[in-house]
Design a protein around this motif. Structure first.
Motif, PDB file in Angstrom:
ATOM      1  N   LEU A 277       0.824  -1.208   0.000  1.00 36.06           N
ATOM      2  CA  LEU A 277       0.000   0.000   0.000  1.00 36.06           C
ATOM      3  C   LEU A 277       0.860   1.261   0.000  1.00 36.06           C
ATOM      4  N   HIS A 278       1.982   1.225   0.706  1.00 40.06           N
ATOM      5  CA  HIS A 278       2.850   2.395   0.715  1.00 40.06           C
ATOM      6  C   HIS A 278       3.495   2.603  -0.659  1.00 40.06           C
ATOM      7  N   MET A 279       3.836   1.525  -1.340  1.00 39.15           N
ATOM      8  CA  MET A 279       4.391   1.673  -2.685  1.00 39.15           C
ATOM      9  C   MET A 279       3.325   2.193  -3.665  1.00 39.15           C
ATOM     10  N   ILE A 280       2.070   1.773  -3.472  1.00 40.18           N
ATOM     11  CA  ILE A 280       0.989   2.317  -4.295  1.00 40.18           C
ATOM     12  C   ILE A 280       0.864   3.817  -4.059  1.00 40.18           C
ATOM     13  N   TRP A 281       0.964   4.230  -2.795  1.00 39.92           N
ATOM     14  CA  TRP A 281       0.946   5.668  -2.462  1.00 39.92           C
ATOM     15  C   TRP A 281       2.042   6.410  -3.232  1.00 39.92           C
ATOM     16  N   GLN A 282       3.232   5.803  -3.311  1.00 45.14           N
ATOM     17  CA  GLN A 282       4.326   6.440  -4.056  1.00 45.14           C
ATOM     18  C   GLN A 282       3.982   6.568  -5.550  1.00 45.14           C
ATOM     19  N   LEU A 283       3.444   5.493  -6.116  1.00 42.74           N
ATOM     20  CA  LEU A 283       3.141   5.511  -7.543  1.00 42.74           C
ATOM     21  C   LEU A 283       2.063   6.534  -7.890  1.00 42.74           C
ATOM     22  N   ARG A 284       1.135   6.760  -6.984  1.00 46.24           N
ATOM     23  CA  ARG A 284       0.084   7.743  -7.235  1.00 46.24           C
ATOM     24  C   ARG A 284       0.643   9.169  -7.258  1.00 46.24           C
ATOM     25  N   ARG A 285       1.817   9.354  -6.675  1.00 48.09           N
ATOM     26  CA  ARG A 285       2.437  10.680  -6.630  1.00 48.09           C
ATOM     27  C   ARG A 285       3.644  10.805  -7.563  1.00 48.09           C
ATOM     28  N   LEU A 286       3.942   9.755  -8.293  1.00 52.50           N
ATOM     29  CA  LEU A 286       5.141   9.720  -9.121  1.00 52.50           C
ATOM     30  C   LEU A 286       5.072  10.717 -10.276  1.00 52.50           C
ATOM     31  N   ASN A 287       6.155  11.475 -10.436  1.00 52.31           N
ATOM     32  CA  ASN A 287       6.347  12.331 -11.606  1.00 52.31           C
ATOM     33  C   ASN A 287       7.802  12.177 -12.003  1.00 52.31           C
ATOM     34  N   ILE A 288       8.061  11.403 -13.054  1.00 53.43           N
ATOM     35  CA  ILE A 288       9.445  11.071 -13.392  1.00 53.43           C
ATOM     36  C   ILE A 288      10.225  12.263 -13.933  1.00 53.43           C
ATOM     37  N   ASN A 289       9.546  13.381 -14.149  1.00 55.73           N
ATOM     38  CA  ASN A 289      10.220  14.575 -14.664  1.00 55.73           C
ATOM     39  C   ASN A 289      10.439  15.645 -13.601  1.00 55.73           C
ATOM     40  N   HIS A 290      10.160  15.318 -12.340  1.00 52.67           N
ATOM     41  CA  HIS A 290      10.300  16.295 -11.260  1.00 52.67           C
ATOM     42  C   HIS A 290      11.272  15.749 -10.219  1.00 52.67           C
ATOM     43  N   SER A 291      12.496  16.262 -10.231  1.00 45.20           N
ATOM     44  CA  SER A 291      13.550  15.722  -9.363  1.00 45.20           C
ATOM     45  C   SER A 291      13.202  15.815  -7.884  1.00 45.20           C
ATOM     46  N   GLY A 292      12.580  16.923  -7.478  1.00 43.22           N
ATOM     47  CA  GLY A 292      12.228  17.073  -6.068  1.00 43.22           C
ATOM     48  C   GLY A 292      11.273  15.994  -5.603  1.00 43.22           C
ATOM     49  N   THR A 293      10.270  15.700  -6.412  1.00 48.28           N
ATOM     50  CA  THR A 293       9.308  14.648  -6.074  1.00 48.28           C
ATOM     51  C   THR A 293       9.983  13.288  -6.046  1.00 48.28           C
ATOM     52  N   LEU A 294      10.859  13.022  -7.002  1.00 48.08           N
ATOM     53  CA  LEU A 294      11.565  11.738  -7.055  1.00 48.08           C
ATOM     54  C   LEU A 294      12.375  11.501  -5.788  1.00 48.08           C
ATOM     55  N   LEU A 295      13.065  12.545  -5.319  1.00 45.16           N
ATOM     56  CA  LEU A 295      13.889  12.397  -4.122  1.00 45.16           C
ATOM     57  C   LEU A 295      13.021  12.173  -2.891  1.00 45.16           C
ATOM     58  N   ILE A 296      11.907  12.883  -2.789  1.00 44.20           N
ATOM     59  CA  ILE A 296      10.987  12.696  -1.665  1.00 44.20           C
ATOM     60  C   ILE A 296      10.443  11.270  -1.647  1.00 44.20           C
ATOM     61  N   LEU A 297      10.030  10.777  -2.809  1.00 41.32           N
ATOM     62  CA  LEU A 297       9.489   9.417  -2.883  1.00 41.32           C
ATOM     63  C   LEU A 297      10.551   8.385  -2.538  1.00 41.32           C
ATOM     64  N   PHE A 298      11.761   8.578  -3.063  1.00 39.33           N
ATOM     65  CA  PHE A 298      12.843   7.648  -2.743  1.00 39.33           C
ATOM     66  C   PHE A 298      13.075   7.585  -1.237  1.00 39.33           C
ATOM     67  N   ARG A 299      13.177   8.746  -0.609  1.00 34.19           N
ATOM     68  CA  ARG A 299      13.431   8.780   0.838  1.00 34.19           C
ATOM     69  C   ARG A 299      12.282   8.177   1.633  1.00 34.19           C
ATOM     70  N   SER A 300      11.067   8.217   1.103  1.00 33.12           N
ATOM     71  CA  SER A 300       9.918   7.672   1.832  1.00 33.12           C
ATOM     72  C   SER A 300       9.977   6.161   1.957  1.00 33.12           C
ATOM     73  N   ASN A 301      10.919   5.515   1.270  1.00 35.37           N
ATOM     74  CA  ASN A 301      11.015   4.054   1.352  1.00 35.37           C
ATOM     75  C   ASN A 301      11.541   3.561   2.688  1.00 35.37           C
TER      76      ASN A 301
END
Length: 318
Positions: A277-301
Motif C-alpha cells: 500500500l505504501h508503494m501504491i501511495w508512491q506511484l500515485r504521486r510519481l512524476n518522473i520529470n520532477h527531481s524534487g518529487t523523485l527524491l521525496i518518494l525515494f526517501r519515503s522508502n
C-alpha cells in the motif's frame, strides 16, 4: 545553514538540509562522513531494514525470540551504517570521473577535491575492519554469509557500465541482510529467507528506478546505464510489476515461515500488505520529470520498509 543563507561549506547537493554532519561534526571529519553518506541516512536504512526483516521472520518461524535477537538487530544497525559507508566510499572512488560530470554528484567529496583517493581507500579499510569485528560476534556460519556479500558490493559500481540493470546488483547487495539476519538467528539458510531476499531485490528495483530518474539526462550524456533510462516513460508499468513481485514474494516468505500460529500468521501478513500500500501511495504521486518529487518518494522508502518490521514484531509477540 549559514547566516548568509548559503549552504555549509562542502555540503553535498542532495544532502538533507541542516543535517547533523553539517551542524555538529568536527570540521575535519565532515568530508569523510559525507563520503560515507552520513548526511544522507536513507541508504543506511535501506541496507539495515532487510536485516531486521530476516531476524524477526526467523524468530516467527521458530517461535523463539531471544535477547540474542536484540543484539543481532542492534549490531546489524551499526554494521549497516559502517558497510553502507564503506560501499559508498568504494562507489565514489570508482565513479569519481562520472560524478564530476553530473550536476547532482559533482559536489561529492572526491570530485570536489575534499578527499583524495588515497584518503578514501584508508577510510574504506577503517569502516570495513570495524564492521568485520561486529560480524565476528554473529557466529562462523553468519560470518561466511556476510563475507560472501562483498562480491556484489565490489561489482555494483561497475554494473552501470555493462548492463541496463545495475539496480539488480544493488538489490543483491542491499538485501543480503535478509539472509544474514535469518542465518544469525537460526544457524542455517532456509527458503523463506530466500523468498524474503528476492522480495527485497524487487523492492530495490522499485525505489532505485525512481531514484535514477533524477539523473537520466546526465547519464545519457556520459553513457551510464540504468533501469530509469531503459524504461523511460514506461517506468510506471515496470514499477507496478516490481511492486507486485515485492509484495508477493514477501507474502510467500511469511506464509512459509509460520506454519502453526494462525493469529501470528495473519498479523505478519499485514506486513506485505502495508508494504504494498505504501508503494501504491508512491506511484500515485510519481512524476518522473520532477527531481524534487523523485527524491521525496525515494526517501519515503524508509517508512515502506519499516511497515513490515512493525507487523513482524507484533506477530512475534503473539
Amino acid at each position: 545553514m549559514t547566516q548568509s543563507g548559503k549552504s555549509p561549506e562542502g555540503q553535498v547537493a542532495d544532502a538533507v538540509k541542516d543535517n547533523w554532519v553539517d551542524r555538529l561534526a568536527p570540521a575535519a571529519s565532515r568530508p569523510y562522513l559525507r563520503l560515507s553518506r552520513a548526511d544522507r541516512p536513507i541508504g543506511t536504512w535501506l541496507l539495515y531494514i532487510p536485516c531486521i526483516w530476516g531476524v524477526l521472520l526467523a524468530a516467527l518461524h521458530d517461535g523463539n525470540l531471544q535477547l540474542w535477537d536484540f543484539w543481532l538487530i542492534t549490531a546489524s544497525g551499526a554494521g549497516a551504517w559502517l558497510m553502507r559507508g564503506a560501499g559508498c566510499t568504494w562507489n565514489d572512488i570508482t565513479d569519481r570521473h562520472f560524478d564530476a560530470q553530473v550536476a547532482r554528484t559533482r559536489s561529492r567529496p572526491i570530485p570536489s577535491g575534499q578527499v583524495t583517493v588515497r584518503g578514501a581507500v584508508l577510510w574504506i579499510a577503517a569502516q570495513a575492519l570495524i564492521a568485520f569485528g561486529i560480524l565476528l560476534t554473529f557466529g562462523p556460519i553468519t560470518v561466511m554469509i556476510g563475507v560472501a556479500s562483498l562480491g556484489f558490493v565490489a561489482i555494483y559500481p561497475f554494473a552501470k557500465r555493462f548492463t541496463w540493470w545495475p539496480q539488480v546488483f544493488l538489490g543483491l547487495a542491499f538485501n543480503w541482510g535478509a539472509l544474514l539476519g535469518w542465518v544469525a538467528h537460526t544457524g542455517k539458510l532456509e527458503w523463506p529467507a530466500v523468498a524474503l531476499y528476492l522480495s527485497g531485490i524487487a523492492w530495490t528495483l522499485f525505489y532505485d528506478t525512481i531514484y535514477a530518474h533524477q539523473d537520466t539526462k546526465d547519464d545519457a550524456l556520459i553513457g551510464v546505464k540504468s533501469t530509469a533510462r531503459l524504461f523511460g516513460d514506461n517506468s510506471p508499468s515496470w514499477l507496478w510489476l516490481f511492486l507486485g513481485l515485492a509484495v508477493g514474494l514477501m507474502g510467500l516468505a511469511v506464509w512459509a515461515a509460520n506454519t502453526s500460529h494462525q493469529l501470528a500468521l495473519w498479523a505478519a501478513l499485514m506486513g506485505p500488505l502495508s508494504f504494498g500500500l505504501h508503494m501504491i501511495w508512491q506511484l500515485r504521486r510519481l512524476n518522473i520529470n520532477h527531481s524534487g518529487t523523485l527524491l521525496i518518494l525515494f526517501r519515503s522508502n524508509r517508512e515502506t520498509g519499516l511497515l513490515p518490521v512493525l507487523f513482524f514484531a507484533i506477530a512475534v509477540m503473539l
